[in-house]
Design an enzyme around this catalytic site. Structure first.
Site, mmCIF file in Angstrom:
data_model
loop_
_atom_site.group_PDB
_atom_site.id
_atom_site.type_symbol
_atom_site.label_atom_id
_atom_site.label_comp_id
_atom_site.label_asym_id
_atom_site.label_seq_id
_atom_site.Cartn_x
_atom_site.Cartn_y
_atom_site.Cartn_z
ATOM 1 N N HIS A 1 35.221 26.322 30.530
ATOM 2 C CA HIS A 1 35.647 25.220 31.394
ATOM 3 C C HIS A 1 34.627 24.945 32.497
ATOM 4 O O HIS A 1 34.948 24.289 33.487
ATOM 5 C CB HIS A 1 37.000 25.542 32.028
ATOM 6 C CG HIS A 1 38.071 25.890 31.061
ATOM 7 N ND1 HIS A 1 38.445 25.048 30.033
ATOM 8 C CD2 HIS A 1 38.851 27.002 30.943
ATOM 9 C CE1 HIS A 1 39.416 25.624 29.327
ATOM 10 N NE2 HIS A 1 39.663 26.805 29.853
ATOM 11 N N HIS B 1 42.097 23.456 26.328
ATOM 12 C CA HIS B 1 41.708 24.403 25.281
ATOM 13 C C HIS B 1 41.759 23.738 23.905
ATOM 14 O O HIS B 1 41.667 24.405 22.887
ATOM 15 C CB HIS B 1 42.649 25.610 25.270
ATOM 16 C CG HIS B 1 42.776 26.283 26.598
ATOM 17 N ND1 HIS B 1 43.792 25.971 27.482
ATOM 18 C CD2 HIS B 1 42.016 27.225 27.193
ATOM 19 C CE1 HIS B 1 43.651 26.713 28.577
ATOM 20 N NE2 HIS B 1 42.581 27.471 28.424
#
Length: 333
Positions: free
Chosen positions: A56, A219
């Site tokens: 991320h 995700h």
């Protein structure tokens, strides 16, 4: 799959080494490689610790520094860090005023930070509080959560709480402030392509050339619905209308508009989405007082973006404007 790596098993450790070398004036890597911490700590300041799965970037290590986090614990790609990482990080940056864990609402992260808080209390007696972010309106429950996911709004929380911590606010006040900011944030994402986890070597999900996924998670978890690809204005309209509906009364309110890329989207497209979103929000009477556009809370190489609207009063805007010096955010210092 084409990636710049030596191997899936070393990509995280080698990336962290490069990150801390590149920003050695701001951060340092723990000797065991378990966490990144602020190079210079401030005695008597509440320590802010966050973390989560890698992939991320720049979240969370990129937000360690003056005016934001004191430490970040990176797990393997899309995998929660372990409680021992969190404990070691908290112990390394706790200067006596307590520790606030800032945790995105994913079950693995919440469970492990819970365990770390208990371990810290048992081992040292330190004051530890937790703040959960859950700004995503796309789905109420996902593959990874009970309740809403914590996504790009986490950056807004970390920035504002980090500024208040820098100014000397105590632990209880920081937790209350963070909860207030979290309640003021709503986010919605859309994916145009999947992401590819290095260890898997193939896309996380299949999506057609003419399709998009509304409400996708960071995700690659499913969102609200799969739909035919539409114009940027039409995509922004569904996202912004959903945010306004969820926030309720927005007319006349000052706000931060944050358009966040997922890692595979050019800035040209993100600024175009900002233009569309701003026009739509202003049509509802929102006063866009601050803006942030770029890839800050990503999903590896996924194409797409999220839109976050944070309703901020004058006090919160002042904290947003306060000096910050991290690898990924820097102004006023």
């Amino acid at each position: 799959m084409k990636k710049l790596m030596n191997g899936a098993d070393t990509i995280l450790s080698e990336s962290l080494a490069g990150f801390t070398q590149a920003h050695a004036d701001i951060v340092t890597l723990d000797g065991s490689g378990k966490f990144v911490r602020r190079r210079e700590l401030r005695p008597g300041k509440v320590a802010l610790v966050s973390g989560g799965g890698s992939g991320h970037e720049p979240l969370h290590a990129g937000f360690v520094g003056i005016g934001m986090l004191d430490a970040a614990c990176p797990g393997q790609v899309f995998t929660s860090p372990t409680p021992d990482q969190m404990v070691e990080a908290a112990q390394a940056v706790d200067t006596g005023a307590g520790v606030l864990f800032i945790v995105k609402n994913y079950e693995g992260d919440v469970m492990n930070f819970d365990m770390a808080a208990e371990m810290m209390a048992d081992m040292t007696g330190a004051q530890v509080q937790q703040l959960i972010t859950n700004d995503d309106i796309a789905v109420e429950d996902s593959l990874f959560t009970t309740g809403r996911r914590g996504v790009a709004g986490t950056l807004v929380v970390e920035k504002i709480v980090g500024a208040a911590a820098e100014q000397g606010m105590d632990l209880a006040g920081l937790k209350a402030l963070g909860e207030r900011v979290n309640r003021a944030c709503r986010s919605f994402g859309v994916a145009l392509s999947s992401c590819t986890v290095p260890a898997a070597g193939k896309p996380t999900f299949d999506i057609g050339e003419g399709e998009m996924e509304f409400g996708v998670g960071i995700h690659g978890e499913p969102g609200r619905r799969r739909a035919p690809l539409a114009t940027a204005d039409a995509i922004a309209a569904e996202m912004c209308e959903g945010i306004v509906k969820d926030l309720g009364q927005v007319a006349g309110r000052n706000a931060l508009l944050f358009v966040n890329g997922f890692g595979g989207t050019p800035l040209m497209e993100l600024y175009l989405m900002h233009h569309s979103a701003r026009r739509l929000f202003e049509g509802h009477g929102v006063q866009i007082a601050r803006s942030l556009t770029g890839s800050y809370v990503t999903a590896l190489d996924m194409a797409g973006c999220s839109i976050t609207l944070a309703l901020l009063d004058d006090d919160l805007l002042a904290l947003w404007d306060a000096p910050v010096r991290t690898a990924a955010l820097r102004w006023g210092v």
